[in-house]
Design an enzyme around this catalytic site. Structure first.
Site, PDB file in Angstrom:
ATOM      1  CG  HIS A  16      42.326  39.396  44.137  1.00 57.79           C
ATOM      2  ND1 HIS A  16      42.413  40.346  45.130  1.00 57.79           N
ATOM      3  CD2 HIS A  16      41.064  39.493  43.637  1.00 57.79           C
ATOM      4  CE1 HIS A  16      41.243  40.975  45.242  1.00 57.79           C
ATOM      5  NE2 HIS A  16      40.415  40.474  44.344  1.00 57.79           N
ATOM      6  CE  LYS A 100      38.428  47.174  45.051  1.00 57.11           C
ATOM      7  NZ  LYS A 100      38.733  45.756  44.973  1.00 57.11           N
ATOM      8  CG  HIS A 137      34.507  45.055  47.978  1.00 57.77           C
ATOM      9  ND1 HIS A 137      34.851  43.798  47.555  1.00 57.77           N
ATOM     10  CD2 HIS A 137      33.389  44.903  48.734  1.00 57.77           C
ATOM     11  CE1 HIS A 137      33.995  42.912  48.064  1.00 57.77           C
ATOM     12  NE2 HIS A 137      33.103  43.560  48.777  1.00 57.77           N
ATOM     13  CG  HIS A 175      33.712  42.492  42.682  1.00 64.61           C
ATOM     14  ND1 HIS A 175      33.024  43.383  43.450  1.00 64.61           N
ATOM     15  CD2 HIS A 175      34.850  42.227  43.355  1.00 64.61           C
ATOM     16  CE1 HIS A 175      33.718  43.634  44.544  1.00 64.61           C
ATOM     17  NE2 HIS A 175      34.838  42.948  44.502  1.00 64.61           N
ATOM     18  CG  ASP A 249      36.988  39.271  42.371  1.00 68.17           C
ATOM     19  OD1 ASP A 249      38.091  39.566  42.890  1.00 68.17           O
ATOM     20  OD2 ASP A 249      35.950  39.088  43.037  1.00 68.17           O
TER      21      ASP A 249
HETATM   22  C1  NCD Z   1      38.728  38.652  46.994  1.00 68.81           C
HETATM   23  C2  NCD Z   1      40.019  38.072  47.571  1.00 68.81           C
HETATM   24  O1  NCD Z   1      40.061  36.885  47.899  1.00 68.81           O
HETATM   25  O2  NCD Z   1      41.000  38.823  47.688  1.00 68.81           O
HETATM   26  N1  NCD Z   1      37.660  37.741  47.286  1.00 68.81           N
HETATM   27  C3  NCD Z   1      36.444  37.712  46.698  1.00 68.81           C
HETATM   28  O3  NCD Z   1      35.600  36.940  47.151  1.00 68.81           O
HETATM   29  N2  NCD Z   1      36.154  38.464  45.652  1.00 68.81           N
HETATM   30  C4  NCD Z   1      38.512  40.025  47.540  1.00 68.81           C
HETATM   31  C5  NCD Z   1      37.515  40.853  46.755  1.00 68.81           C
HETATM   32  O4  NCD Z   1      37.681  41.055  45.568  1.00 68.81           O
HETATM   33  O5  NCD Z   1      36.570  41.356  47.353  1.00 68.81           O
HETATM   34 ZN    ZN Z   2      38.599  41.136  43.972  1.00 73.71          ZN
HETATM   35 ZN    ZN Z   3      36.099  43.014  46.195  1.00 72.79          ZN
END
Ligand code: NCD
Ligand code: ZN
Ligand code: ZN
Length: 348
Positions: A16, A100, A137, A175, A249
């Site tokens: 991200h 996604k 996800h 993840h 992630d």
């Molecule tokens: C991610 C985010 O902050 O965008 N947060 C997380 O806890 N992994 C979103 C995600 O990957 O599900």
């Molecule tokens: Zn993520």
């Molecule tokens: Zn995610």
């Protein structure tokens, strides 16, 4: 005794970067260690179309420091109104690498995600025909399903039926956090299914987050599970199985929104992900499998060449401090603290 390891430059298959001032602050931390990254589309508003992805890729390019070797691989956020023709055109033009799937409400900025999967069947059909990976996800969102069971239920209720209906659809379970996830992916045909695993899910379990006080910086989704699941993920990551590869992630949120009565989900690990992972693989007696997990398996799954440039890590006697929070405008973002001593550092 000091030693170094040299590996093909790693890639981050789940990242991200956000947008604006946050984007500009975090990109250098990925670009210094990773050659490529799959960029998550959960912006507000989301990256829905080929045009959105092309514009976002340009903003990312503008934030990459001069001379850095970093390629963002873009994704589209699947909605119930995603147009298969737009997907096909963006993929053919090399603008996007994958789509996604966020079940609506599953995680940060997932409100525009899919509620009724039947409305996305036209897109899945096109993706299956073209070999475009679907990144999931993998959590169901029904309020009556316990948060610790949401990944296992996703496999049974959503993912397996989807794969039965679209048997050639290529899927990456993002993840993964459970033995159920690792076992499911390991049992699927190679090349059709893969899984990313984060640094924090390999190093931590829910006790680290909840015993002796709640540690909001370990709160992420899918949530950390019990240690037996952590053990299963570590076995998968260190097994040499090409279905498993690194997706950090890394998900930056301002420190004050993590340390909050209703804290955001996400762990920011780009600055120290590789050092932490080298330590994890060393502790597991699997340093020889490190290169496959961080530099080879993901590229193979995506049909991309392994990077020809290299990255060196050095083992050092003195444990390395957790990197200081990064400054983002008036705010900070706290970096992942792996708890255990880290005797590795990337030579930059
Ligand atoms: C991610 C985010 O902050 O965008 N947060 C997380 O806890 N992994 C979103 C995600 O990957 O599900
Ligand atoms: Zn993520
Ligand atoms: Zn995610």
């Amino acid at each position: 005794m000091s030693s170094t390891i040299t590996i093909p430059r790693p890639d981050d298959w789940h990242l991200h970067l956000r947008d604006g001032v946050m984007l500009r602050a975090v990109v250098p931390h990925s670009a210094q260690d990773f050659a490529r990254a799959i960029i998550m589309p959960n912006l507000v508003p989301p990256v829905r179309t080929g045009a959105d992805a092309a514009a976002y890729a340009e903003r990312i390019q503008a934030a990459i420091p001069d001379g850095a070797d970093f390629t963002p691989l873009m994704t589209l956020y699947l909605t119930e109104t995603t147009d298969p023709d737009d997907v096909e055109a963006a993929f053919a033009a090399g603008v996007i690498t994958a789509l996604k799937l966020y079940p609506a409400g599953a995680t940060t900025n997932s409100d525009a995600g899919v509620r009724n999967f039947a409305n996305a069947h036209g897109v899945f059909e096109r993706m299956e025909a073209l070999g475009i990976p679907l990144l999931t996800h993998g959590e169901v969102t029904a309020p009556d399903i316990d948060i610790f069971d949401r990944e296992a239920r996703f496999i049974d209720d959503v993912l397996d039926p989807l794969r039965q209906r679209f048997p050639r659809l290529r899927v990456v379970m993002e993840h993964i956090t459970t033995r159920d996830g690792a076992d499911y992916v390991a049992s699927a045909p190679e090349g059709l299914m893969g899984a990313t695993i984060t640094v924090q899910h390999l190093m931590l379990n829910r006790n680290h987050m909840l015993v002796g006080g709640v540690r909001p910086h370990y709160y992420c989704l899918p949530i950390l599970k019990r240690s037996t699941h952590q053990d299963a993920l570590l076995s998968a990551a260190t097994s040499g199985n090409p279905r498993f590869f690194l997706g950090t992630d890394s998900a930056p949120h301002p420190t004050h929104l993590k340390e909050n009565a209703c804290g955001c989900a996400g762990v920011f690990s780009s600055p120290n992900a590789l050092a932490c992972l080298a330590q994890t693989f060393e502790d597991a007696g699997a340093l020889d499998r490190f290169e496959g997990f961080v530099s080879r398996h993901g590229a193979d799954f995506y049909g991309l060449p392994v990077n020809t440039s290299t990255l060196q890590l050095e083992r050092v006697e003195t444990p390395q401090p957790v990197p200081a929070p990064i400054i983002v405008g008036e705010e900070t973002v706290t970096v992942f603290d792996p708890i255990r001593p880290i005797h590795w550092r990337v030579i930059r």
